[in-house]
Design a protein around this motif. Structure first.
Motif, PDB file in Angstrom:
ATOM      1  N   LEU A   1       2.184  -5.126  -9.847  1.00 49.47           N
ATOM      2  CA  LEU A   1       0.816  -4.762  -9.474  1.00 49.47           C
ATOM      3  C   LEU A   1       0.261  -3.722 -10.437  1.00 49.47           C
ATOM      4  O   LEU A   1       1.005  -3.059 -11.168  1.00 49.47           O
ATOM      5  N   LYS A   2      -1.051  -3.579 -10.425  1.00 49.31           N
ATOM      6  CA  LYS A   2      -1.721  -2.551 -11.226  1.00 49.31           C
ATOM      7  C   LYS A   2      -2.393  -1.496 -10.360  1.00 49.31           C
ATOM      8  O   LYS A   2      -2.743  -0.434 -10.861  1.00 49.31           O
ATOM      9  N   THR A   3      -2.596  -1.805  -9.076  1.00 51.55           N
ATOM     10  CA  THR A   3      -3.255  -0.853  -8.178  1.00 51.55           C
ATOM     11  C   THR A   3      -2.592  -0.895  -6.804  1.00 51.55           C
ATOM     12  O   THR A   3      -2.016  -1.917  -6.410  1.00 51.55           O
ATOM     13  N   LEU A   4      -2.714   0.220  -6.089  1.00 51.91           N
ATOM     14  CA  LEU A   4      -2.207   0.316  -4.724  1.00 51.91           C
ATOM     15  C   LEU A   4      -3.278   0.956  -3.844  1.00 51.91           C
ATOM     16  O   LEU A   4      -3.741   2.062  -4.147  1.00 51.91           O
ATOM     17  N   PRO A   5      -3.683   0.302  -2.759  1.00 55.50           N
ATOM     18  CA  PRO A   5      -4.538   0.984  -1.786  1.00 55.50           C
ATOM     19  C   PRO A   5      -3.745   2.103  -1.111  1.00 55.50           C
ATOM     20  O   PRO A   5      -2.523   2.011  -0.946  1.00 55.50           O
TER      21      PRO A   5
ATOM     22  N   PHE B   1       0.836  -1.200   0.000  1.00 54.48           N
ATOM     23  CA  PHE B   1       0.000   0.000   0.000  1.00 54.48           C
ATOM     24  C   PHE B   1       0.869   1.247   0.000  1.00 54.48           C
ATOM     25  O   PHE B   1       2.072   1.210   0.306  1.00 54.48           O
ATOM     26  N   ALA B   2       0.228   2.344  -0.343  1.00 59.08           N
ATOM     27  CA  ALA B   2       0.891   3.649  -0.320  1.00 59.08           C
ATOM     28  C   ALA B   2       0.209   4.523   0.713  1.00 59.08           C
ATOM     29  O   ALA B   2      -0.831   4.157   1.281  1.00 59.08           O
ATOM     30  N   SER B   3       0.777   5.679   0.944  1.00 59.40           N
ATOM     31  CA  SER B   3       0.171   6.680   1.816  1.00 59.40           C
ATOM     32  C   SER B   3      -0.120   7.925   0.977  1.00 59.40           C
ATOM     33  O   SER B   3       0.380   8.054  -0.139  1.00 59.40           O
ATOM     34  N   PRO B   4      -0.908   8.854   1.488  1.00 58.14           N
ATOM     35  CA  PRO B   4      -1.161  10.079   0.709  1.00 58.14           C
ATOM     36  C   PRO B   4       0.104  10.858   0.387  1.00 58.14           C
ATOM     37  O   PRO B   4       0.129  11.627  -0.580  1.00 58.14           O
ATOM     38  N   GLU B   5       1.197  10.662   1.172  1.00 62.50           N
ATOM     39  CA  GLU B   5       2.438  11.387   0.943  1.00 62.50           C
ATOM     40  C   GLU B   5       3.401  10.642   0.028  1.00 62.50           C
ATOM     41  O   GLU B   5       4.473  11.163  -0.298  1.00 62.50           O
ATOM     42  N   THR B   6       3.051   9.423  -0.379  1.00 63.76           N
ATOM     43  CA  THR B   6       3.916   8.677  -1.294  1.00 63.76           C
ATOM     44  C   THR B   6       4.032   9.434  -2.610  1.00 63.76           C
ATOM     45  O   THR B   6       3.042   9.927  -3.151  1.00 63.76           O
ATOM     46  N   THR B   7       5.249   9.531  -3.139  1.00 62.72           N
ATOM     47  CA  THR B   7       5.471  10.278  -4.381  1.00 62.72           C
ATOM     48  C   THR B   7       5.151   9.414  -5.599  1.00 62.72           C
ATOM     49  O   THR B   7       5.022   8.187  -5.507  1.00 62.72           O
ATOM     50  N   LEU B   8       5.058  10.094  -6.727  1.00 63.49           N
ATOM     51  CA  LEU B   8       4.788   9.409  -7.983  1.00 63.49           C
ATOM     52  C   LEU B   8       5.860   8.382  -8.297  1.00 63.49           C
ATOM     53  O   LEU B   8       5.560   7.239  -8.687  1.00 63.49           O
ATOM     54  N   GLU B   9       7.124   8.739  -8.102  1.00 63.10           N
ATOM     55  CA  GLU B   9       8.222   7.826  -8.401  1.00 63.10           C
ATOM     56  C   GLU B   9       8.207   6.617  -7.479  1.00 63.10           C
ATOM     57  O   GLU B   9       8.460   5.475  -7.908  1.00 63.10           O
ATOM     58  N   GLN B  10       7.913   6.823  -6.198  1.00 67.04           N
ATOM     59  CA  GLN B  10       7.842   5.707  -5.255  1.00 67.04           C
ATOM     60  C   GLN B  10       6.706   4.749  -5.613  1.00 67.04           C
ATOM     61  O   GLN B  10       6.865   3.522  -5.530  1.00 67.04           O
ATOM     62  N   ALA B  11       5.578   5.303  -6.026  1.00 69.54           N
ATOM     63  CA  ALA B  11       4.451   4.456  -6.416  1.00 69.54           C
ATOM     64  C   ALA B  11       4.783   3.628  -7.649  1.00 69.54           C
ATOM     65  O   ALA B  11       4.459   2.434  -7.723  1.00 69.54           O
ATOM     66  N   TRP B  12       5.483   4.245  -8.628  1.00 64.55           N
ATOM     67  CA  TRP B  12       5.885   3.508  -9.821  1.00 64.55           C
ATOM     68  C   TRP B  12       6.785   2.333  -9.451  1.00 64.55           C
ATOM     69  O   TRP B  12       6.626   1.221  -9.963  1.00 64.55           O
ATOM     70  N   ARG B  13       7.743   2.574  -8.565  1.00 65.17           N
ATOM     71  CA  ARG B  13       8.670   1.507  -8.181  1.00 65.17           C
ATOM     72  C   ARG B  13       7.947   0.383  -7.451  1.00 65.17           C
ATOM     73  O   ARG B  13       8.253  -0.802  -7.662  1.00 65.17           O
ATOM     74  N   MET B  14       6.979   0.721  -6.596  1.00 63.78           N
ATOM     75  CA  MET B  14       6.226  -0.319  -5.880  1.00 63.78           C
ATOM     76  C   MET B  14       5.404  -1.165  -6.853  1.00 63.78           C
ATOM     77  O   MET B  14       5.372  -2.400  -6.753  1.00 63.78           O
TER      78      MET B  14
END
Length: 384
Positions: free
Chosen positions: A270-274, A251-264
């Motif tokens: 995965l295709k989605t992150l809560p 999962f991500a948090s509201p403060e997770t950056t775009l680059e961090q989400a891409w890497r996760m």
């Protein structure tokens, strides 16, 4: 033995039970009462009590249809209005041409049925209107062509009351065709419609039946789909979301950056992150949510990463999240993941995220169920 045979014969003679709850009986009875009373009262105010009472018979039969059998094709507004107009014109024309005889009334009934079928406004009480127009008493016959006015006024008032009352009591009337879901804006049928019964199959079956069936094709299709849903629920044997969900949730948090989400997403395939905040589900972000902001930033470079303001998940996430509980039946997950275009369903118990269900999880669960059923029956399973 003789007693059981007698009981079996008695059961065959009895009519089949109505699949209508008693609450619906009361709703229909009150609606028919209001519709008939208002139509009769207003018509008597406009044309006199004698004329209104003479026309109440067909109107009462129409009230039964529009309030108690409101979903049938014979009870829709056009059949009611069209049949009253057709039957009134035919009855008046036959009376003026041949007089008020029994054979004239019977002929008016037959002609009315033919014209109603031609105009797609078949409505049984319309036959009563045609006969009433031919066998009218002296008060009605003195009106001449103006007899159509109270006939059509009755129909208009009854339809207006039916539309208002049915909708106020939670009934969709008039019944329209269900809108087709088109999430991807293509000509392909929905995944659930590609295998199984289709609309053209129903048309062919109804044509082969060769008889009139008092149910619209859309209603018949909904009945069959609901029956298939109940059969699927029984065959899946009570499998719930807890049986197929992934429990190690990324999962991500509201403060997770775009680059961090891409890497996760890339590292875990995965295709989605809560998106969780203080342990609570506040949103969800998918690949499609990230593509737009990434394209706006242009081509990534080290200089761009340090000079540009970071994009956070709070800016791009979808805050309206469809979630299910761990006890959600598996068959109810199918429409969400197949027809509504969702790739991931968060599983939430209370305020706690306990897992996620992806389309892959759903397919694996269905495969496992298919294998277990086939092993129990001793049949050979084709390679999956």
């Amino acid at each position: 033995m003789s007693a059981s045979r007698s009981e079996s014969r008695l059961q065959r003679l009895l009519p089949a039970p109505l699949n209508i709850p008693p609450r619906e009986w009361l709703r229909a009875a009150i609606g028919a009462l209001l519709g008939l009373f208002l139509a009769g009262w207003l018509t008597s105010m406009a044309f006199g009590t004698g004329i209104a009472l003479h026309l109440l018979g067909p109107l009462a039969a129409s009230a039964v249809l529009v309030f108690a059998v409101h979903s049938g094709p014979l009870a829709q507004p056009w059949p009611v209005l069209g049949s009253y107009a057709v039957a009134g014109v035919v009855g008046l024309a036959m009376r003026q041409s041949f007089g008020a005889e029994l054979w004239v009334a019977a002929a008016a009934l037959g002609i009315s049925i033919l014209v109603m079928c031609l105009l797609r406004c078949l409505h049984p009480p319309g036959g009563g209107v045609a006969v009433s127009a031919v066998l009218a008493d002296s008060g009605l016959s003195a009106m001449g062509d103006r007899l159509l006015e109270p006939v059509l006024l009755n129909a208009l008032i009854l339809v207006a009351v039916a539309v208002l009352y049915n909708r106020l009591t939670g009934v969709c009337y008039p019944k329209g065709a269900a809108p087709r879901k088109d999430l991807h804006h293509t000509h392909d049928p929905l995944p659930s419609e590609r295998v199984g019964i289709r609309g053209e199959d129903l048309d062919q079956a109804l044509g082969e039946l060769g008889e009139f069936v008092d149910v619209t094709r859309d209603e018949l299709e909904r009945i069959i789909l609901a029956t298939e849903q109940h059969a699927l629920q029984r065959s899946l044997g009570g499998i719930t979301a807890a049986s197929v969900m992934s429990r190690d949730v990324q999962f991500a948090s509201p403060e997770t950056t775009l680059e961090q989400a891409w890497r996760m997403l890339a590292s875990h395939h995965l295709k989605t992150l809560p998106v969780l905040q203080h342990g609570k589900l506040v949103g969800i972000v998918s690949l499609s949510d990230l593509v737009g902001p990434a394209m706006l930033r242009g081509r990534f470079s080290w200089r761009g990463l340090f000079s540009r303001k970071a994009i956070r998940m709070a800016q791009v996430m979808s805050r309206r999240v469809i979630s299910v509980s761990s006890q959600h039946p598996l068959e109810r997950l199918l429409p969400l993941l197949c027809e509504q275009g969702l790739h991931c369903l968060p599983v939430v118990d209370g305020d706690q995220l306990v897992g996620v269900i992806t389309q892959t999880d759903l397919i694996a669960g269905l495969k496992r169920q298919l294998l277990s059923r086939t092993e129990g029956s001793g049949q050979r399973v084709p390679a999956l």
